[in-house]
Design an enzyme around this catalytic site. Structure first.
Site, PDB file in Angstrom:
ATOM      1  NE  ARG A  22      46.013  53.754  33.482  1.00 40.81           N
ATOM      2  CZ  ARG A  22      45.624  52.524  33.058  1.00 40.81           C
ATOM      3  NH1 ARG A  22      46.246  52.070  31.611  1.00 40.81           N
ATOM      4  NH2 ARG A  22      44.581  51.917  33.019  1.00 40.81           N
TER       5      ARG A  22
ATOM      6  CG  PHE B 184      46.566  45.747  30.036  1.00 37.26           C
ATOM      7  CD1 PHE B 184      45.453  46.211  29.237  1.00 37.26           C
ATOM      8  CD2 PHE B 184      47.991  45.774  29.362  1.00 37.26           C
ATOM      9  CE1 PHE B 184      45.719  46.891  27.983  1.00 37.26           C
ATOM     10  CE2 PHE B 184      48.131  46.245  28.082  1.00 37.26           C
ATOM     11  CZ  PHE B 184      46.857  46.719  27.426  1.00 37.26           C
TER      12      PHE B 184
ATOM     13  CB  THR C 142      34.026  51.992  37.330  1.00 37.73           C
ATOM     14  OG1 THR C 142      33.890  52.069  35.789  1.00 37.73           O
ATOM     15  CG2 THR C 142      32.347  52.361  37.805  1.00 37.73           C
TER      16      THR C 142
ATOM     17  CD1 TRP D 188      28.807  51.569  36.079  1.00 37.69           C
ATOM     18  CD2 TRP D 188      26.500  51.163  36.270  1.00 37.69           C
ATOM     19  NE1 TRP D 188      28.113  51.789  34.863  1.00 37.69           N
ATOM     20  CE2 TRP D 188      26.994  51.523  35.046  1.00 37.69           C
ATOM     21  CE3 TRP D 188      25.414  50.988  36.796  1.00 37.69           C
ATOM     22  CZ2 TRP D 188      25.748  51.959  34.203  1.00 37.69           C
ATOM     23  CZ3 TRP D 188      24.150  50.985  35.788  1.00 37.69           C
ATOM     24  CH2 TRP D 188      24.647  51.619  34.429  1.00 37.69           C
TER      25      TRP D 188
ATOM     26  CB  ALA E 143      49.349  48.662  30.478  1.00 39.70           C
TER      27      ALA E 143
END
Lengths: 557, 557
Positions: free
Chosen positions: B95, B302, B74, B410, B274
């Site tokens: 990704r 991560f 985000t 957000w 990851a």
């Protein structure tokens, strides 16, 4: 030296797919493009053409296949181009090839010579991802089953009676028979299961028979995935699987538009096995074709005993469509093999062998007549064919009241099928088609199997042991009695013995096993060894597939 | 009541992808469209921009993840939009999400609130088919291995030492551990093997590190698939697998262009694990971004201990690129959890807990500095955060010589990241970046592992038994000593104990196992339980996923 299929395909000038769509009245904004030369047709557009009258439907089928090759797809493409050439608005509907076998023995499956659909590399590889979506939907259901058992098995699956397997679009014999869930408590309950190739999935059959997303979802929910200890069926809907499976198939169900080398439109959509399933492209594509074109030319898998019978008795019955004419493809080479000639002797003229082999063609012609549809024979000409051989075919077919047309689409494209196209138009416009299925819904399941065996295969009867008969009776009691039957037998013979070429008689069809495809809506009658997961050969074609220095794909064809 | 992500996404007005491409100078005919709002960028175009200078590269990473959520994707999207808002030409690189987990616990992975990439349903499902292509390439290699053994095993595979498994993009614990090739002679030699999820495939890691098709093919050929009885490695190229695998990946390797809710361009391409892999999007996409935009904002998987370290030591090292600034994402909620607060207590103000949890953030900040790249902290604001809590973070970060910016992307989109964007530009334009990897190629493999453990994880040292040490020594002798190491450990802690939040010290990192990813070009050091095939929960999200009456997808998010 003649050019290879791929050389011819690369020389072709593809038009933007929007132009192809425009030819049949599809606005560019209703095409979901996948690169410049592939597109899916939007649901909105499909909805908007629902009330149009249907065009004419022509089925291309063939004699019993031999290693000599018949060229059914090639002829389907050639006829579509031929019809366009003589001024008819014609659409071609084909099956999508499976990716797995491309790396095994065969090359692509997009026609040949000057009768091809393009872009052939794409069509033979991932295309628009339909088969991957079907595989994912299938395997989601598999995962939900084992997950349900893992978390307590409230539905009461008998782990020995989980009938739903997994699929991959790969030739991988190592996965035919596996034990899953090894490794301890965290991985579930070990059980024996296996993988089939994606085209053998019931999801594929459902996908090809579904009339819209709603129907798709209902059919997916109706899949029987296993049984309890008390042999009560458990359905995909009991696992709430039909919702996410439909979501995975949402885009896939839109028909795929491509073009022929002559820039005529073709739908390539769906591709179920022609043994344990019905072997035709999607109902979605065929119905869209009927709304968009004056003539829709489609093909069915294997020879007419399997492909055409299922096209009529399963697809047409379910979809409420009816064919106006049938083309039966034959080659001199294949007829010679039916007449007893070995593959390495096919290059020599042998009129007697052709005559002997014609009994195979003859039975297919008579069989098609039983469905009330007029037929024409297309002789797919090879270079070494002789006039005498052609004449033998034409005389034989004429005696049966039909006509055999020599076609040269492989070498000449639509110029080589002009005559065939004219003949097809004459047949269709003659209006003699009076389509009927071979048996009624109300016929008993065993009687349906027997009818196909006797009427189509020329068998004296069928053999089925008590277990099979009891199973069929049970399904009738359970309300599945009105389903049609889907015969799974060798494609190489009218009998269940693949070495019996020609038109064998006096044989018995042994029904070894029956399976319920409740979602697809048919009972599979297995009559012989049916392989649902192929293997790779000693030297797989994968060994020769690579990108060349120009970034083009080598070795796929 | 605030709107859900999917409601916000559906209200967005997507622009045609050709318009998005135009924004960054990609001509429409160089876009391979997949529907109106997704496209791949042609190789010709990628080739044509090779000589342009690179733009700036910004990495978004995060504190150690907790169940409270951090919002790294985000924030990446929000920062990209923010940079565009303040007049910079910025590209986002993310990704691709894995399809399998969508049917398990989590929903989609395309950002959230007003900082999302769209079309989110497509991105979370089949998207442009990349993962299906990767799965097919992986499984083709698997089939070729068993097929080779079946036909005589000329290469001398020790069937117990076939290391190459199969993959599916599905959460399916039943496939973790299987016995294949059961059922008799025709199905091969039974052996124990299993399936991983597609994102765990070495093909995925290779795909993400490959610099063009030629490099891809070479790397695929270099995969070690198993060993002989004499423990000699057997490579994919020994099976001639790299050619057909590259053919299967040919289209997939083109980066996928989509857009944010604010119609800014984003590449979404590749998605390796990851832990056993490096956890970043493709080099292809990142490099294309650098050529097309002034700022390329990308993320790593991560927390920074895993994601950023691998981004630097594996991706940047291999691709020859270097970051100009790093953004470390934190949330008040997650810091509270690092400070010892339980998940159900996160709604209450707790400045002391935040302060305690800041030691986790602190170590990440100090770690990033070791790579010579300046960092800024982005605090992803939640509604219940208090000013006092924010102040605590800002004061702490200031003491470390950095700055923490409160972000509201957000709720507000780019308006909420304007300040962050300004700060990032200031950092980049400050020109203080002097990127260096943590260790040199020439450092020994064990020493590399030890360096990461001590420098990044704050461990006292590592523990590795003789078997592991011998294996590493053997690989050094075999010429793999210059490879970087890819650490596979829990993402929830700097240590290998997932329950140790904050910034634990005095711990030892046990190296349980090492694996060679010769094609990807790294040695995986496994330090803890690593799951490469997830399972579904008792009530999988699949139960709620379906099409609604409008044909929209429900329940995916």
């Amino acid at each position: 030296m003649s050019k290879s299929d791929i050389e011819i395909a690369r020389e072709a000038t593809m038009k933007p797919i929007t132009e192809i769509g425009d030819k049949i009245g599809i606005p560019a904004d209703q095409l979901m493009q996948y690169g410049p030369s592939k597109a899916k047709i939007s649901y909105d557009f499909l909805q908007s053409i629902q009330d149009r009258p249907n065009g004419k439907l022509v089925l291309v089928t063939a004699i019993s296949p031999t290693p000599a090759g018949e060229g059914k797809t090639t002829t389907t493409v050639g006829l579509g181009d031929g019809l366009n050439r003589i001024g008819k608005k014609a659409m071609i509907c084909l099956r999508e090839p499976s990716l797995g076998p491309c790396f095994g023995v065969k090359g692509g499956a997009a026609g040949g010579g000057y009768a091809q659909v393009v872009p052939m590399e794409d069509i033979n590889l991932h295309f628009t991802g339909d088969f991957h979506a079907i595989g994912a939907a299938h395997n989601l259901l598999s995962a939900l089953i084992d997950n349900h058992i893992y978390w307590g098995n409230d539905l009461g699956f008998d782990e020995r009676r989980v009938t739903w397997r997994r699929v991959l679009d790969m030739n991988d014999r190592a996965l035919r028979d596996i034990v899953s869930s090894l490794g301890g408590v965290a991985n579930g309950f070990p059980r024996q299961t296996g993988f089939d190739i994606t085209v053998a999935s019931e999801v594929m059959a459902i996908f090809c028979l579904a009339d819209g997303l709603k129907d798709l979802q209902e059919r997916l929910g109706a899949i029987v995935v296993g049984y309890t200890r008390e042999k009560k069926a458990i359905y995909a809907r009991d696992l709430k699987a039909e919702g996410p499976m439909t979501v995975l198939l949402k885009d896939a169900l839109m028909p795929n538009l491509v073009q022929t080398l002559e820039n005529n439109p073709a739908f390539i959509h769906g591709g179920p096995f022609a043994n344990i399933a019905h072997g035709c492209n999607t109902v979605s594509a065929t119905k869209a074709g009927l709304k968009l074109a004056d003539y829709t030319v489609t093909e069915a898998g294997f020879g007419a005993d399997l492909g055409a019978e299922k096209f009529f008795d399963i697809k047409c019955r379910k979809a409420g469509i009816s064919p106006d004419a049938v083309v039966i493809v034959a080659t001199v080479r294949a007829l010679k093999m039916h007449g007893g000639v070995a593959k390495d002797q096919l290059g020599e003229e042998n009129v007697e062998a052709v005559k002997k082999g014609l009994e195979n063609l003859g039975r297919h012609i008579r069989n098609v007549a039983k469905f009330g549809v007029p037929a024409v024979v297309a002789v797919n000409k090879f270079i070494k064919d002789t006039d005498a051989e052609h004449r033998a075919i034409q005389e034989y077919v004429a005696e049966l009241g039909a006509e055999a047309v020599i076609c040269e689409h492989w070498a000449k494209g639509s110029e080589g099928t002009e005559q065939l196209a004219q003949k097809v138009v004459a047949l269709v416009e003659g209006g003699t088609a009076d389509f009927r299925t071979l048996y009624d819904d109300d016929t008993g399941l065993l009687a349906k199997i027997e009818t196909v065996a006797k009427e189509i295969y020329g068998a004296d009867g069928i053999a089925a042991d008590k277990k099979v008969r009891d199973q069929l009776a049970q399904w009738e009691a359970d309300g599945f009695g009105k389903l049609p039957v889907c015969m799974a037998k060798t494609q190489y013979s009218f009998s269940t013995d693949p070495t019996l070429r020609g038109a064998p008689t006096g044989h018995t069809v042994p029904v070894r096993e029956v399976r319920l495809s409740a979602g697809a809506g048919f009972i599979v009658a297995i009559c012989g060894e049916i392989m649902t997961m192929p293997g790779l050969p000693r030297v797989p074609s994968a060994n020769h597939i690579k990108l060349n220095e120009k970034g083009q794909i080598e070795g796929l064809f």
